[in-house]
Design a protein around this motif. Structure first.
Motif, PDB file in Angstrom:
ATOM      1  N   LYS A 193       0.817  -1.216   0.000  1.00 47.16           N
ATOM      2  CA  LYS A 193       0.000   0.000   0.000  1.00 47.16           C
ATOM      3  C   LYS A 193       0.853   1.269   0.000  1.00 47.16           C
ATOM      4  O   LYS A 193       0.498   2.273  -0.611  1.00 47.16           O
ATOM      5  N   SER A 194       2.010   1.209   0.687  1.00 50.26           N
ATOM      6  CA  SER A 194       2.892   2.386   0.744  1.00 50.26           C
ATOM      7  C   SER A 194       3.311   2.799  -0.666  1.00 50.26           C
ATOM      8  O   SER A 194       3.390   3.982  -0.985  1.00 50.26           O
ATOM      9  N   GLY A 195       3.567   1.793  -1.517  1.00 49.95           N
ATOM     10  CA  GLY A 195       4.018   2.079  -2.876  1.00 49.95           C
ATOM     11  C   GLY A 195       2.901   2.594  -3.760  1.00 49.95           C
ATOM     12  O   GLY A 195       3.150   3.177  -4.815  1.00 49.95           O
ATOM     13  N   ALA A 196       1.650   2.374  -3.304  1.00 46.48           N
ATOM     14  CA  ALA A 196       0.508   2.880  -4.063  1.00 46.48           C
ATOM     15  C   ALA A 196       0.279   4.364  -3.780  1.00 46.48           C
ATOM     16  O   ALA A 196      -0.566   5.003  -4.390  1.00 46.48           O
ATOM     17  N   ASP A 197       1.058   4.898  -2.813  1.00 47.07           N
ATOM     18  CA  ASP A 197       1.001   6.334  -2.495  1.00 47.07           C
ATOM     19  C   ASP A 197       2.318   6.941  -2.973  1.00 47.07           C
ATOM     20  O   ASP A 197       3.356   6.741  -2.348  1.00 47.07           O
ATOM     21  N   LEU A 325      -2.867   1.934  -7.534  1.00 45.14           N
ATOM     22  CA  LEU A 325      -4.210   1.465  -7.180  1.00 45.14           C
ATOM     23  C   LEU A 325      -4.268   1.326  -5.665  1.00 45.14           C
ATOM     24  O   LEU A 325      -3.930   0.279  -5.104  1.00 45.14           O
ATOM     25  N   MET A 326      -4.645   2.400  -5.001  1.00 46.83           N
ATOM     26  CA  MET A 326      -4.637   2.447  -3.541  1.00 46.83           C
ATOM     27  C   MET A 326      -5.505   1.329  -2.945  1.00 46.83           C
ATOM     28  O   MET A 326      -5.070   0.641  -2.021  1.00 46.83           O
ATOM     29  N   ASP A 327      -6.721   1.148  -3.507  1.00 43.83           N
ATOM     30  CA  ASP A 327      -7.656   0.176  -2.915  1.00 43.83           C
ATOM     31  C   ASP A 327      -7.102  -1.243  -2.951  1.00 43.83           C
ATOM     32  O   ASP A 327      -7.383  -2.059  -2.082  1.00 43.83           O
ATOM     33  N   GLU A 328      -6.322  -1.530  -3.986  1.00 46.49           N
ATOM     34  CA  GLU A 328      -5.782  -2.877  -4.117  1.00 46.49           C
ATOM     35  C   GLU A 328      -4.348  -2.994  -3.588  1.00 46.49           C
ATOM     36  O   GLU A 328      -3.752  -4.079  -3.640  1.00 46.49           O
TER      37      GLU A 328
END
Ligand code: MN
Length: 361
Positions: A193-197, A325-328
């Motif tokens: 998730k960190s990498g999705a931000d 893709l934050m949700d995923e």
């Protein structure tokens, strides 16, 4: 001073009807004099005049042993440095001011009426710095080669059970060990998730099976910066993540293809963005495609949809599309630096862009 660089700047000043200019940004002064001077809050000003009467106004705290090829004008802490500088300014002519010059100096110069008009002079220096000479091109190549080697050493560490902060410390150590003076920006070592931000601040997250891991790192070697990103996966990669990875990889390839003289900077951005949009991920590519780079990690000249500047031989910039893709919890970014050549570009990074799944230990 580097006479070739200075004459390129004087040429542009003449073109733009700017007879005199104050350069104060330490990297710009280093660029012209070959000397890093870090004046802190004290005034440091390189005054350039198209008539050739240049001065460097400098505090006595920073003695210079080497001849910098420009007349030095000394002041001390109890003197009015701006007043001393103003003695050289042609009062009835416009003057260019560095965009980073503190207001406390500029306001004093204006009080002294030293100049008929005060303009932003930075673009002149920025445009000259954007096109790297052969020596700089070689330094950029070497910096990126060294960065490839650091990346090669970092990837196997991704699964060692480190937190992002611990991996960050390892990355910094690898740069220090390989002759770098430091990192060119705070490393990004982002799991899942960190990498999705894309603006994630490094924390205590640990990697887990299935994570995408964004590694965005660069160092400073011989005063020139590197910057590259690879995304790897831990243990396994979902079909969705694989699809996203391949879309980003192809977008980045198209960006590289568009990076050639005569095209516009925005053409590179569009080549990446159009492909990602075509594949249905346009809204998840939330940043510009890249940035110019040299002595500083981010230099003037964005690779963005609004920069219509024509690409020139000798420019170096990043091409770094991403999908988040934050949700995923899927984040993928792939970044290389490119050097513009006569007929296209030379990719300065060589580390593979094939999808890598690091074994889960
Ligand atoms: Mn970058």
């Amino acid at each position: 001073m580097d006479q070739t660089k200075v004459s390129r700047i004087l040429e542009k000043m003449k073109e733009q009807g700017m007879p005199q200019m104050i350069i104060s940004d330490p990297p710009a002064i280093y660029y012209l004099t070959g000397k890093w001077i870090h004046p802190g809050e004290r005034l440091l000003a390189l005054y350039l005049n198209v008539n050739g009467d240049h001065k460097l106004v400098i505090n006595k705290l920073f003695p210079q042993e080497k001849d910098l090829g420009v007349e030095l004008v000394w002041y001390d802490d109890v003197e009015d440095a701006v007043e001393i500088l103003s003695r050289f300014v042609e009062k009835d002519k416009p003057i260019g001011i560095d965009k980073t010059w503190p207001a406390r100096f500029l306001l004093r110069l204006q009080e002294l009426k030293a100049g008929s008009e005060f303009r932003n002079g930075s673009l002149i220096v920025d445009y000259v710095r954007m096109v790297k000479d052969e020596h700089e091109q070689q330094l950029m190549r070497e910096a990126s080669l060294a960065n490839d080697k650091v990346m090669e050493q970092v990837i196997p560490l991704v699964v060692k059970g480190y937190t992002e902060k611990e991996l960050d410390a390892k990355v910094r150590a690898l740069y220090a060990e390989s002759g770098h003076s430091g990192v060119s920006f705070d490393p990004i070592t982002a799991y899942g998730k960190s990498g999705a931000d894309p603006h994630h601040a490094t924390d205590d997250t640990k990697g887990k099976r299935g994570d995408s891991v964004v590694i965005d790192i660069g160092g400073i070697l011989n005063d020139y910066c590197s910057d590259m990103t690879r995304t790897v996966f831990i243990g396994e990669v979902s079909d969705k993540a694989r699809e996203v990875y391949e879309v980003v990889k192809e977008a980045q390839r198209r960006g590289i293809e568009a990076a050639k003289p005569g095209n516009r900077m925005c053409d590179v951005d569009l080549a990446c963005r159009n492909y990602i949009t075509e594949k249905g991920y346009g809204e998840y590519f939330t940043h510009r495609t890249g940035h110019s780079i040299g002595m500083e990690d981010h230099e003037y000249g964005d690779v963005s949809s609004v920069n219509e500047d024509i690409i020139q031989v000798g420019q170096v910039f990043s091409i770094e599309p991403g999908i988040y893709l934050m949700d995923e919890g899927i984040g993928v970014r792939i970044e290389d630096l490119v050097l513009i050549t006569e007929d296209g570009c030379e990719v300065l990074n060589h580390f593979t862009k094939d999808l890598i799944v690091v074994p889960e230990e």
